[in-house]
Design a protein around this motif. Structure first.
Motif, short mmCIF file in Angstrom:
data_model
loop_
_atom_site.label_atom_id
_atom_site.label_comp_id
_atom_site.label_asym_id
_atom_site.label_seq_id
_atom_site.Cartn_x
_atom_site.Cartn_y
_atom_site.Cartn_z
N TYR A 391 0.83 -1.20 0.00
CA TYR A 391 0.00 0.00 0.00
C TYR A 391 0.87 1.25 0.00
O TYR A 391 1.88 1.32 0.72
N VAL A 392 0.44 2.17 -0.79
CA VAL A 392 1.18 3.43 -0.85
C VAL A 392 0.21 4.60 -0.87
O VAL A 392 -0.94 4.47 -1.29
N LEU A 393 0.70 5.68 -0.39
CA LEU A 393 0.03 6.95 -0.57
C LEU A 393 0.81 7.70 -1.62
O LEU A 393 2.02 7.93 -1.45
N GLU A 394 0.16 8.06 -2.64
CA GLU A 394 0.86 8.77 -3.71
C GLU A 394 0.57 10.26 -3.63
O GLU A 394 -0.51 10.68 -3.20
N GLY A 395 1.52 10.97 -4.08
CA GLY A 395 1.36 12.42 -4.12
C GLY A 395 1.60 13.10 -2.79
O GLY A 395 1.04 14.16 -2.52
N VAL A 396 2.44 12.52 -2.02
CA VAL A 396 2.67 13.09 -0.70
C VAL A 396 3.78 14.12 -0.69
O VAL A 396 4.01 14.78 0.31
N THR A 397 4.47 14.25 -1.81
CA THR A 397 5.62 15.14 -1.82
C THR A 397 5.28 16.56 -1.34
O THR A 397 5.99 17.10 -0.48
N PRO A 398 4.24 17.15 -1.87
CA PRO A 398 3.96 18.52 -1.40
C PRO A 398 3.72 18.57 0.10
O PRO A 398 4.18 19.49 0.77
N CYS A 399 3.03 17.60 0.56
CA CYS A 399 2.73 17.57 1.99
C CYS A 399 4.02 17.38 2.79
O CYS A 399 4.27 18.08 3.78
N ILE A 400 4.82 16.44 2.34
CA ILE A 400 6.09 16.19 3.03
C ILE A 400 6.94 17.45 3.05
O ILE A 400 7.55 17.81 4.07
N GLN A 401 6.95 18.09 1.91
CA GLN A 401 7.76 19.30 1.84
C GLN A 401 7.17 20.41 2.70
O GLN A 401 7.89 21.19 3.32
N SER A 402 5.88 20.44 2.70
CA SER A 402 5.22 21.45 3.52
C SER A 402 5.58 21.28 4.98
O SER A 402 5.78 22.25 5.71
N MET A 403 5.65 20.08 5.37
CA MET A 403 6.01 19.81 6.77
C MET A 403 7.52 19.80 6.96
O MET A 403 8.00 19.61 8.08
#
Length: 932
Positions: A391-403
């Motif tokens: 299982y993966v969550l895709e598209g987390v980059t913006p969120c990761i970067q935001s945090m």
DNA sequence: CCCCTGCATGTTAAT
DNA sequence: TTAACATGCAGGGGG
């Protein structure tokens, strides 16, 4: 086995399959009651010891009930029978055995030292609900077994009936018991009241701990833990499942070693209301936020995913809403997770438990709100993987970067009930480091504890406390103000939270003077070793400390005795391959006589005299004169040397020289080892290894401090063993023509290094040519030096290093792993190291000659004499012998690379392969191959 | 050429 | 031994 059995501790099952069956039944969610005890399934709590090899389950010999030994604080109510087996508490009661006085006064939560007993007191739940706390804890008691001994109490956001239950005091004592399992404890389980309708008696139960270490550790450490109620802080954990079985958790955490729990203090009222002793020994109880049991959970959620979200985070997330925040799980971000791909791999169990079910790989978009209230939409999907799913969550980059998250940080997932909204929080590695880094932990009483991952030989009896020590460390290092407050509180309660470790002196227990950097927010840079959540996040300082310990341990490491290494040639490098791991031996100092004979000097553990021994023997860690079987027949001054009464063979002066050499060498080695990486450029294989493992960040350790994966947890960056120089996972063997990033990096790096090396070599050649003239000119000077200043160098040590002959250095390094050397040239114990040192060019010097350690030692030690003779110089040793009357002056090899006559080659050999320049001075090949 | 996507594979923890 | 998972990598699409 009943078809419907709960896992509430009394009716658990003993086998994994059965257990799973019982677990699967949970999906009924409140629909089922246990056939045996009648408790509802939903409140199943899993014993943390379940994963231990001993499943911890016991079947009541009398009634067949299945009991879990790990749930000490709750429902593990079983009695070990002398005849073997166990009895459940019901049967125990009916048999009238082992009943504790029912009128026992509740006491403060403490662990007494007297009996190695742990007492645990959980306070009234009513009292947890501070009047001023709007978030009233809703308590429900579901575990309500027929025998009244079920103590599983959960605090849940009430989705069911609101039942404020006074749990009363929960007192436990753990004491060693010579039970048949050899690892038992007595649990004194005092339930003054469990719920309004229950008045549990006080009973004594023996509880099988399931893990032998518990008893051992307790008995060894005389562990004293006092847990009590601190001041202030009403229960701030409104939404979480609160686990009241602290001790169970404690033990579990101690077993797990790497995971600490979330501490939350308890309100003082809870103590006062029940008249407990609040005078002392009050420390916050540990609360563990467990993920809620969701219907689709097919298997137990691994503890590493248990959310450790703080109350502060919860409050932050929930804001002013009346919603309940239910921490679901958390995950430490891997490099992949935090990378640019934007895919966050979800733990399968968590994904299936808490996220919507998906049947198609495409999954579905998931709306998740972060702590700032911003909503993100991720694609929740899976990939087929080995007949399973990933299982993966895709598209987390913006969120990761935001945090501003990176690998090593932790993301937490929670759910806001009743809306069911998913929430995402995070915890920076500065916290998580502390949470996980339990290598060095300061206790309130100033003792530094080490936990499981630490070198096990360093500190005994500590691992059991790793959970706490890590926790303490975490609190101290936390950037979370709340946690820091907790930390302070813990410190203020130092008297209660003390660790009695009578064997504290053992090994390298550090004193309490931890550098502030190790406790403060500086603990940001970390290095991951290991993998997955078990990675050990090591602070740079920790690593340094660990390294020192490592080096010191190195003093005692020897290749396995009596086992000849097999020579393996890998890519033109010959490796000595040992079938067995290195062994510990006594540290000793090696010398060479003028005749070329090698000797070993060891200090008697009894009389502290130094005795001369053959060089090729391996001494046990504890060694005394009577063990000197090699010297029994030798009479010196009327004494046999195998007796402590025999006088020292070395004159005080010689001894001083010897020890000074030793000390000096160590000092230089440490200094050199701690030089900035720029001055520490590796060569040859080391460079390759570094390049391969660190990429271009080789010169910037800090940049690689968050390396997310290493090949081997026990290998360090730069390790040039065959394992570590292999390409990263998944790549397989690279062909020479491979142009992948790693290979290109390696090649580029190697090329650069070779160029630099050649340049330095030519410079040194010129320099040494000049120096030779200077060195060998006045013989008298040499002689004076050799006698009057044998240790100190006429030249700066760094110059010595710079002028080191690589040949010799290589030999010494090789020797460092041989039986014959006490000191290592490098702070490694990697027996895979190249036997000829890191300098590939030296291969040409040795040609294709097979190199054994003994032979290398020989050639490493001989040339000095030969060289001196060739240069018309009198042997230092001979001089010394002549002057002192003793037949030997310790000319230390290996360990005494910082040998007196700096110009005669034995400069300290430290980790500066490139400085080795090339061997213009001595070295075996110099004297043998280059007679000029 | 770069990035994205889907899958494959190696490693490690859990059983 | 198996499952989980971290990450490598090939193929395709788009700039």
């Amino acid at each position: 086995m009943a078809s419907k059995i709960c896992m509430n501790g009394l009716c658990g099952v003993s086998s994994s399959s059965e257990w799973r069956k019982g677990w699967a039944m949970r999906s009924g969610e409140f629909a089922n009651l246990c056939d045996k005890c009648g408790s509802a399934y939903e409140q199943l709590v899993f014993c943390d010891l379940f994963h231990s090899k001993d499943t911890g389950w016991r079947e009541c010999t009398s009634c067949g009930k299945h009991l879990h030994c790990g749930c000490i604080a709750s429902s593990s109510l079983l009695e070990l029978l002398d005849s073997g087996g166990v009895n459940c508490i019901g049967c125990t009661r009916s048999s009238g055995l082992h009943l504790a006085p029912s009128d026992e006064e509740p006491k403060a939560f403490s662990m007494s030292t007297e009996n190695n007993v742990g007492e645990m007191q959980s306070t009234s739940m009513d009292n947890q609900l501070d009047g001023g706390n709007a978030d009233k804890m809703k308590v429900e008691q579901l575990g309500n077994c027929a025998d009244g001994s079920n103590a599983l109490i959960h605090l849940l956001p009430s989705q069911n009936d609101d039942t404020n239950v006074s749990i009363g005091q929960l007192k436990q004592e753990i004491a060693p018991s010579p039970g048949e399992f050899g690892s038992t404890c007595i649990t004194k389980f005092n339930q003054a009241s469990i719920g309004p309708s229950q008045n549990a008696k006080v009973d004594i139960y023996k509880v099988t701990m399931g893990v032998k270490d518990v008893y051992d550790s307790l008995s060894q450490t005389k562990l004293t833990i006092a847990l009590g109620a601190p001041s202030g802080n009403p229960n701030p954990f409104p939404g979480a499942v609160v686990e009241e079985r602290e001790l169970s958790k404690t033990i579990s955490s101690l077993q797990q070693g790497s995971r600490s729990q979330h501490l939350l203090p308890r309100p003082p009222k809870s103590v006062l209301a029940v008249g407990m002793d609040t005078s002392a020994n009050m420390v916050p109880q540990i609360r563990v936020a467990r993920p809620p049991a969701e219907g689709r959970v097919k298997s137990q959620l691994l503890p590493r995913y248990w959310p450790r979200i703080t109350d502060q985070e919860l409050l932050q997330i929930s804001g002013d809403s009346n919603s309940t925040i239910v921490p679901l799980f958390e995950k430490v971000l891997s490099a992949s997770d935090a990378g640019r791909i934007g895919r966050l791999v979800l733990p399968k169990a968590c994904a299936e438990a808490y996220f919507p079910p998906i049947s198609q790989p495409e999954g579905l978009p998931l709306r998740i709100q972060d702590v700032k209230g911003k909503e993100w939409i991720f694609q929740f999907r899976f990939w087929p993987n080995n007949n399973s799913r990933m299982y993966v969550l895709e598209g987390v980059t913006p969120c990761i970067q935001s945090m501003q998250l990176q690998a090593g940080d932790t993301v937490t997932f929670s759910r806001m009930d009743p809306e069911g909204k998913l929430l995402m929080g995070f915890r920076k590695a500065s916290n998580s480091i502390a949470m996980q880094d339990t290598h060095l932990s300061a206790t309130p009483n100033g003792t530094t504890l080490s936990s499981e991952p630490c070198f096990s030989g360093v500190i005994e009896n500590v691992p059991i406390m790793s959970g706490y020590s890590g926790l303490l460390q975490s609190l101290k290092g936390s950037t979370d103000p709340h946690l820091n407050a907790l930390s302070k509180h813990l410190n203020s309660a130092s008297g209660d939270f003390s660790w009695h470790t009578p064997e504290r002196h053992v090994g390298k227990v550090r004193d309490g003077s931890l550098p502030p950097s190790m406790l403060g927010p500086e603990r940001k840079r970390s290095r991951n070793i290991g993998s997955k959540s078990k990675r050990l996040l090591i602070d740079i300082q920790d690593a340094l400390e660990l390294k020192l310990t490592w080096e010191e341990a190195q003093d005692m490491l020897r290749p396995p005795p009596s086992i000849k290494p097999s020579i393996v040639t890998i890519e033109d490098h010959e490796f000595e391959e040992y079938e067995e791991p290195p062994v510990f031996g006594k540290r000793s100092i090696f010398t060479v006589r003028s005749s070329g004979e090698q000797e070993q000097w060891a200090q008697c553990d009894s009389c502290s005299k130094w005795r001369r021994l053959p060089a090729n023997i391996l001494l046990p860690p504890k060694w005394t004169c009577p063990d000197n079987v090699w010297d029994q027949s030798r009479l010196v001054m009327g004494y046999f040397r195998c007796s402590c009464s025999a006088p020292d063979e070395l004159s005080p002066r010689e001894l001083e020289i010897l020890l000074r050499l030793h000390k000096d060498f160590k000092k230089r080695k440490i200094i050199t080892n701690h030089r900035p990486a720029q001055e520490h450029e590796p060569a040859g294989l080391d460079a390759l290894a570094n390049a391969a493992t660190l990429g271009d960040n080789i010169s910037d350790p800090s940049a690689t401090s968050i390396a997310t994966t290493t090949k081997h947890p026990r290998h360090r960056p730069g390790c040039s063993c065959i394992v570590c120089i292999q390409p990263p996972s998944g790549k397989g063997k690279h062909k020479p023509t491979c142009t992948c990033n790693v290979c290109m990096t390696v090649k580029r790096r190697f090329k650069t290094l070779m160029m630099r090396k050649k340049k330095r070599q030519s410079e040194r050649e010129a320099e040494i040519a000049q120096r030779n003239q200077y060195i060998w000119a006045p013989r008298d000077d040499v002689e004076v030096d050799s006698t009057s200043r044998p240790v100190t160098s006429r030249l700066d040590p760094s110059e010595n290093e710079a002028r080191l002959g690589n040949k010799l250095q290589s030999n010494v390094e090789c020797n460092s792993v041989s039986n014959n050397l006490a000191e290592t040239g490098k702070g490694q114990i990697d027996l895979n190291c190249h036997p000829n040192g890191p300098n590939r060019e030296e291969d040409s010097h040795l040609g294709s000659t097979r190199v054994s350690m003994m032979s290398l030692l020989q050639v490493a030690s001989l040339p000095l004499e030969m060289y001196l003779k060739q240069n018309g110089l009198t042997s230092l040793i001979s001089e010394q012998q002549a002057s002192s009357g003793s037949h030997v002056l310790p000319q230390v090899t290996g360990e005494s690379e910082g040998q007196p006559h700096e110009d005669h080659c034995m400069a300290p050999v430290v980790e500066e392969p490139e400085s080795g320049g090339d061997d213009e001075l001595s070295g075996p090949d110099q004297s043998q191959n280059d007679p000029s």
